[in-house]
Design an enzyme around this catalytic site. Structure first.
Site, mmCIF file in Angstrom:
data_model
loop_
_atom_site.group_PDB
_atom_site.id
_atom_site.type_symbol
_atom_site.label_atom_id
_atom_site.label_comp_id
_atom_site.label_asym_id
_atom_site.label_seq_id
_atom_site.Cartn_x
_atom_site.Cartn_y
_atom_site.Cartn_z
ATOM 1 N N CYS B 44 0.823 -1.213 0.000
ATOM 2 C CA CYS B 44 0.000 0.000 0.000
ATOM 3 C C CYS B 44 0.858 1.264 0.000
ATOM 4 O O CYS B 44 0.374 2.354 -0.252
ATOM 5 C CB CYS B 44 -0.996 0.000 1.154
ATOM 6 S SG CYS B 44 -0.254 0.301 2.753
ATOM 7 N N CYS B 118 -5.988 6.371 3.582
ATOM 8 C CA CYS B 118 -4.792 5.544 3.414
ATOM 9 C C CYS B 118 -3.617 6.024 4.246
ATOM 10 O O CYS B 118 -2.774 5.236 4.633
ATOM 11 C CB CYS B 118 -4.400 5.490 1.956
ATOM 12 S SG CYS B 118 -3.877 7.071 1.330
#
Lengths: 431, 137
Positions: B44, B118
């Site tokens: 990620c 995120c």
């Protein structure tokens, strides 16, 4: 906080190049003095028509094409879409309507165009592209997949260069289009377009069992090529080729699709007869004039700039790799554009690096997810078979006409400190 | 002309990103902290680790440090989170656990919406560190 008059070092030419002042000069008369609609038959219209014809002639000459093979568009994305969706919509009629595609076989000589609508298990028309195309190509192919087309996304290997043999293996009787970029926009790797074209020509000539004779066509997105690579369409052997004005020191909103005589496509927009009805709408005369001037300049300065920038690029790559640990070049060191250096910095993240560089007056870009709207890391770096952290730490420097050795030296001066600082508080590898 | 000083993030984010505070340089020394927590992954693109030193008797955070591999907002939010905990002296663990991503974003003068989910990982890494601390008590 930023010093207002700090010199900027722009190293993102693959994203967009500044308008060349010679191009601006060429465009100037076409905003106010020559403003007519080129389709009008009186003086103002004829003047605009003359400019349009002259620009088309210039582009055709540089490409080694005929004037009627040049379609002016709004840029690379439109040209890619027009080529891909245009061919696809044209062949759809051979395969029947409603997404239910029927096989259309040629005879032994490959000449028949008779439509035979078969029942259920008919093969779909097929497109070949690569995993690391520009989104304008990838997303157009994905849309076609949803409407019943089949698509093959070729691997590009660790060097980022497509193997023509893989193209040969992927070709099917129902392949209608192969679209492979000339030079990758992120890592600058140059694809063997001539060899791929040969593979396709050979397959096309063979004829046997081919769904529709004359297919597949070969399209290449060559947006990054002008100024560095040979894009004479005869020598390349391509059927369709995309160019974008804003990458070649021309105006944004200008582009070209080269389309070889005899190819039929369905336009995306419907309107007047401009651009043979394939791209209707009043022509963007100033933009088209600017595009032609920009392309001609790129061609004229190609040899000198290629030599100059290749040396600068190699100087940048060599010194970054030497000065900073845990760095690597993404893509082939030799089969790459003279202006592209794409380097991964492990244990530092790309967006952070570019924002620190921005603060030092340097503009470049990254393949990190954090810099993209979809929060996915670069599909180009991952297509090289590299893990995600390589994509997140990838920084692209693309040099240009105004880049000097002094600029590169400044980058080399500040970059080690920036990467060192980011690594100093990175938990991934404490150094 | 556009404002040449305009930045993609707020000036507070920029300040925390360009001049991060409260991070740990290098590996922690033996006994320097009582617990650590880590969240994120290379996939990620953000990894954050938080270390805490806790006063056993009062359950107050005596020291908290971070390390982050990630984008500007990941770095800035780690820096801001630690500052929020440390600015008024030693905060209780339970109090620190109540700090939400929204509060971190507000402290930073706002974040782009696509960055919100995120890149605010500091609170989650702290939660793990606190859990690890409790588990060892």
């Amino acid at each position: 906080m930023k010093e207002k008059n700090k010199k900027r070092i722009y190293l993102d030419h693959a994203a967009g190049a500044p308008l060349d002042k010679r191009v601006k000069k060429a465009m100037e008369p076409y905003f106010m003095d020559v403003f007519g609609n080129p389709n009008a038959i009186y003086k103002e219209g004829l003047e605009a028509r003359e400019a349009l014809d002259s620009a088309r002639g210039t582009v055709a000459e540089v490409l080694g094409a005929k004037a009627d093979e040049i379609i002016f568009t709004s840029g690379g994305t439109e040209s890619d879409n027009l080529a891909i969706l245009g061919v696809a919509n044209e062949v759809k009629q051979f395969y029947g309507a409603g997404g239910k595609f029927a096989s259309l076989r040629t005879d032994k000589t490959g000449n028949s165009t008779e439509v035979k609508l078969s029942s259920s298990s008919s093969p779909s028309p097929h497109i070949i592209t690569t995993k690391f195309e520009h989104p304008a190509v990838l997303n157009a192919c994905k849309v076609l997949e949803k409407s019943g087309f089949a698509a093959t996304y070729l691997d590009v290997g660790k060097d980022g260069v497509v193997n023509p043999k893989d193209v040969a293996k992927a070709l099917r009787a129902n392949t209608v289009l192969v679209t492979i970029m000339y030079a990758n926009n992120e890592i600058g790797t140059v694809q063997p377009i001539r060899e791929i074209a040969k593979v396709i020509r050979k397959f096309r000539k063979a004829g046997n069992g081919k769904a529709i004779s004359g297919y597949p066509f070969f399209h290449t997105d060559a947006c990054q090529a002008p100024g560095y690579l040979d894009f004479n369409v005869e020598r390349l052997g391509v059927d369709m080729l995309t160019l974008n004005g804003s990458k070649i020191y021309g105006p944004k909103g200008s582009g070209v699709l080269y389309m070889k005589r005899g190819i039929k496509i369905i336009p995306m927009m419907h309107g007047g007869e401009q651009e043979k009805g394939l791209r209707p709408g009043t022509e963007n005369v100033a933009g088209i004039v600017g595009f032609a001037a920009a392309l001609a300049l790129c061609e004229r300065e190609k040899e000198r700039e290629t030599k100059r920038l290749t040396a600068l690029r190699d100087y940048l790559i060599k010194n970054v790799l030497n000065k900073i640990s845990k760095t690597s070049l993404n893509g082939s060191a030799t089969e790459r554009l003279p202006n592209n250096a794409n380097i991964t910095f492990l244990d530092a993240e790309g967006e952070a690096i570019i924002l620190y560089l921005d603060n030092e007056g340097i503009a470049c870009s990254t393949g990190s997810a954090c810099n993209s709207a979809n929060l996915e890391p670069s599909h180009v770096i991952t297509a090289l078979g590299k893990p995600h952290e390589h994509a997140h730490g990838a920084v692209r420097f693309t040099l240009g006409r105004n880049t000097t050795k002094k600029d590169i030296d400044f980058v080399l001066k500040v970059l080690p400190g920036i990467v060192g600082k980011l690594r100093s508080f990175s938990p991934t590898s404490i150094i | 002309m556009a404002d040449v000083d305009k930045w993609v993030y707020s000036n507070i984010v920029k300040d925390h990103f360009m001049h991060p505070r409260g991070f740990l340089v290098g590996a922690p020394k033996e006994g320097e902290f009582d617990a650590e927590g880590e969240v994120g992954s290379p996939a990620c693109g953000d990894i954050i680790r938080i270390w805490i030193k806790v006063d056993k008797a009062t359950d107050r955070i005596k020291d908290i440090k971070w390390q982050t591999w990630g984008c500007a907002t990941a770095i800035a939010s780690a820096s801001a989170f630690v500052e929020m905990i440390m600015k008024n002296g030693d905060m209780k663990i339970d109090e620190a656990l109540k700090i939400t991503p929204t509060e971190i974003a507000e402290y930073l003068g706002g974040l782009p919406s696509r960055k919100f989910h995120c890149s605010i990982l500091a609170d989650k890494a702290f939660k793990k560190a606190a859990e690890n601390y409790r588990a060892n008590q």
